[in-house]
Design a protein around this motif. Structure first.
Motif, short mmCIF file in Angstrom:
data_model
loop_
_atom_site.label_atom_id
_atom_site.label_comp_id
_atom_site.label_asym_id
_atom_site.label_seq_id
_atom_site.Cartn_x
_atom_site.Cartn_y
_atom_site.Cartn_z
N ASP A 1 0.96 -1.15 0.02
CA ASP A 1 -0.02 0.24 0.18
C ASP A 1 0.79 1.31 0.01
OD1 ASP A 1 -2.42 -1.85 0.16
OD2 ASP A 1 -2.81 -1.17 2.25
N TYR A 2 1.87 1.25 0.79
CA TYR A 2 2.87 2.32 0.95
C TYR A 2 3.34 2.55 -0.55
CZ TYR A 2 6.52 5.47 2.09
OH TYR A 2 7.21 6.77 2.37
N LEU A 3 3.89 1.75 -1.04
CA LEU A 3 4.52 1.67 -2.48
C LEU A 3 3.63 2.26 -3.50
CD1 LEU A 3 7.55 0.02 -3.69
CD2 LEU A 3 5.31 -0.07 -5.26
N LEU A 4 2.29 1.67 -3.57
CA LEU A 4 1.18 2.39 -4.49
C LEU A 4 0.85 3.79 -4.10
CD1 LEU A 4 -0.97 -0.72 -4.49
CD2 LEU A 4 0.78 -0.10 -6.29
N GLN A 5 0.95 4.14 -2.96
CA GLN A 5 0.78 5.51 -2.60
C GLN A 5 1.81 6.35 -2.95
OE1 GLN A 5 0.43 6.31 1.64
NE2 GLN A 5 0.84 8.44 1.56
N CYS A 6 3.13 5.98 -2.86
CA CYS A 6 4.14 6.82 -3.51
C CYS A 6 4.20 6.82 -4.87
CB CYS A 6 5.70 6.13 -2.99
SG CYS A 6 5.82 6.17 -1.23
N MET A 7 3.67 5.69 -5.62
CA MET A 7 3.62 5.79 -6.91
C MET A 7 2.63 6.68 -7.60
SD MET A 7 4.33 1.58 -7.90
CE MET A 7 3.78 1.66 -9.56
N ALA A 8 1.25 6.92 -6.94
CA ALA A 8 0.30 7.90 -7.23
C ALA A 8 0.83 9.14 -6.96
CB ALA A 8 -0.90 7.36 -6.19
N GLU A 9 1.57 9.41 -5.84
CA GLU A 9 1.89 10.74 -5.42
C GLU A 9 3.20 11.22 -6.66
OE1 GLU A 9 2.81 12.08 -1.63
OE2 GLU A 9 1.37 10.36 -0.93
N ALA A 10 3.86 10.31 -7.17
CA ALA A 10 4.79 10.66 -8.29
C ALA A 10 4.20 11.07 -9.64
CB ALA A 10 5.52 9.53 -8.44
N ARG A 11 2.97 10.71 -9.50
CA ARG A 11 2.23 11.27 -10.86
C ARG A 11 1.54 12.68 -10.99
NH1 ARG A 11 1.11 5.68 -10.53
NH2 ARG A 11 -0.92 6.09 -9.62
N GLU A 12 1.80 13.28 -9.52
CA GLU A 12 1.06 14.58 -9.44
C GLU A 12 1.92 15.61 -10.25
OE1 GLU A 12 0.95 15.36 -5.15
OE2 GLU A 12 -0.70 13.67 -5.01
N ASP A 13 1.16 16.65 -10.68
CA ASP A 13 1.97 17.70 -11.33
C ASP A 13 1.17 19.09 -10.92
OD1 ASP A 13 3.28 19.07 -13.26
OD2 ASP A 13 1.59 18.98 -14.66
N PRO A 14 2.59 19.73 -10.20
CA PRO A 14 3.90 19.60 -10.21
C PRO A 14 4.20 18.34 -9.32
CG PRO A 14 3.48 21.41 -8.85
CD PRO A 14 1.97 20.99 -9.46
N ARG A 15 5.15 17.73 -9.44
CA ARG A 15 5.91 16.54 -8.54
C ARG A 15 6.47 17.13 -7.47
NH1 ARG A 15 9.27 11.49 -10.45
NH2 ARG A 15 8.96 10.19 -8.59
N THR A 16 5.96 17.07 -6.33
CA THR A 16 6.74 17.25 -5.06
C THR A 16 7.21 16.02 -4.31
OG1 THR A 16 4.64 17.03 -3.87
CG2 THR A 16 5.11 19.11 -4.88
N LEU A 17 6.96 14.83 -4.69
CA LEU A 17 7.46 13.78 -3.92
C LEU A 17 8.35 13.03 -5.13
CD1 LEU A 17 7.24 11.83 -1.47
CD2 LEU A 17 5.98 10.48 -2.80
N PHE A 18 9.51 12.72 -4.50
CA PHE A 18 10.33 11.68 -5.33
C PHE A 18 10.92 10.53 -4.66
CE2 PHE A 18 10.55 15.70 -7.51
CZ PHE A 18 10.72 15.57 -8.68
N ASP A 19 10.33 9.49 -4.67
CA ASP A 19 10.74 8.40 -3.70
C ASP A 19 11.24 7.20 -4.88
OD1 ASP A 19 11.02 6.47 -1.87
OD2 ASP A 19 8.99 6.71 -1.02
N LEU A 20 12.44 6.81 -4.69
CA LEU A 20 13.35 6.05 -5.81
C LEU A 20 13.63 5.13 -5.28
CD1 LEU A 20 15.00 9.17 -7.76
CD2 LEU A 20 12.70 7.95 -8.18
N ALA A 21 13.61 3.90 -6.08
CA ALA A 21 14.18 2.67 -5.82
C ALA A 21 15.61 2.60 -5.86
CB ALA A 21 13.61 1.56 -6.65
N VAL A 22 16.33 2.09 -5.07
CA VAL A 22 17.78 2.00 -5.09
C VAL A 22 18.35 0.63 -5.36
CG1 VAL A 22 19.93 1.87 -3.87
CG2 VAL A 22 17.98 3.98 -3.30
N VAL A 23 18.65 0.48 -6.67
CA VAL A 23 19.18 -0.96 -7.29
C VAL A 23 20.38 -0.81 -7.57
CG1 VAL A 23 18.48 -2.34 -9.37
CG2 VAL A 23 16.80 -0.66 -8.53
N LEU A 24 20.93 -1.90 -7.13
CA LEU A 24 22.47 -2.43 -7.27
C LEU A 24 22.75 -2.69 -8.81
CD1 LEU A 24 25.07 -2.45 -5.52
CD2 LEU A 24 24.24 -4.95 -5.06
N LYS A 25 23.57 -2.18 -9.46
CA LYS A 25 23.64 -2.53 -10.79
C LYS A 25 24.26 -3.76 -11.16
CE LYS A 25 24.51 2.29 -12.68
NZ LYS A 25 25.36 3.09 -13.17
#
Length: 181
Positions: free
Chosen positions: A46-70
Motif C-alpha cells: 500500500d505504501y509503495l502504491l501511494q508513493c507511485m500515485a504521488e509521483a504522478r502529481e503535477d507539479p511533482r513534489t514527491l520523489f521516492d526512488l528505488a535504489v538498485v544495485l547495478k
C-alpha cells in the motif's frame, strides 16, 4: 526518472517492488527510528502504491526512488525527497536493506538525488533529520557535506516515547563549493 551512479541505479518504483521493500520494512532494526512501525506485506504494498500515485502529481513534489544495485539488479533500498517549491527546499530521506549497510550505498544514492535537486530543479536547500541514536543516519548526512543546524530535545513522540531530533542541512552554494571526493 532515472539517475545513475557508478554502482547504483535510482529509478521509479514498480508495483511488484513491494516484495523487495518489505524485506527491510518488516525488520525492527530498520524501522526502529522511523515514524511508522514494522510493516506487514500489505502495508508495504500500500505504501509503495501511494508513493507511485504521488509521483504522478503535477507539479511533482514527491520523489521516492528505488535504489538498485547495478551489479545484481537487486532493489536494496529507497531514497527520496519531498519538495517545497515555495521555499525552494527539499526534505531528504533514505532507507536501506541492512544486508547492504556500511558499504557507502546510502551516501552514493543520496548524493545523486541531491545533485539532481540542485542542478536540475534549482533548489536552494536540502535538509534531513534523524534521531541522535541513529548514528548511521547522521553520518550519512555528514558525508554528504550537510551541517548540523539543530538538536531538538524531545520534540517528537514516536512509538511510545519522546525522542530528540538532529536537523542537518546543505545549501546550493555549499554544494557548489564542496571538496571533490
Amino acid at each position: 526518472m532515472e539517475l545513475s551512479t557508478p554502482r547504483l541505479l535510482l529509478r521509479e518504483f514498480q508495483e511488484n517492488d513491494w516484495h523487495f521493500t518489505h524485506l527491510y520494512e518488516s525488520q525492527e532494526s530498520v524501522m526502529r527510528y522511523q515514524t511508522s512501525h514494522v510493516r506487514s506485506s500489505q502495508e508495504s504494498r500500500d505504501y509503495l502504491l501511494q508513493c507511485m500515485a504521488e509521483a504522478r502529481e503535477d507539479p511533482r513534489t514527491l520523489f521516492d526512488l528505488a535504489v538498485v544495485l547495478k551489479s545484481t539488479n537487486m532493489l536494496i533500498g529507497r531514497v527520496g525527497m519531498k519538495i517545497d517549491y515555495d521555499a525552494e527546499e527539499a526534505a531528504l530521506w533514505y532507507l536501506l536493506n541492512p544486508t547492504y549497510w556500511n558499504k557507502g550505498y546510502t551516501t552514493e544514492a543520496a548524493r545523486a538525488l541531491i545533485e539532481y535537486g540542485f542542478e536540475e530543479l534549482h533548489l536552494h536547500r536540502f535538509w534531513a533529520d534523524c534521531d541522535p541514536r541513529n548514528v548511521g543516519s547522521y553520518r550519512v548526512m555528514e558525508k554528504l557535506g550537510m551541517r548540523r543546524e539543530a538538536h531538538f530535545k524531545e520534540n517528537i513522540f514516536i512509538k511510545g516515547e519522546w525522542c530528540d531530533s538532529l536537523v542537518y542541512a546543505l545549501l546550493d552554494h555549499e554544494w557548489q563549493h564542496r571538496q571533490p571526493l
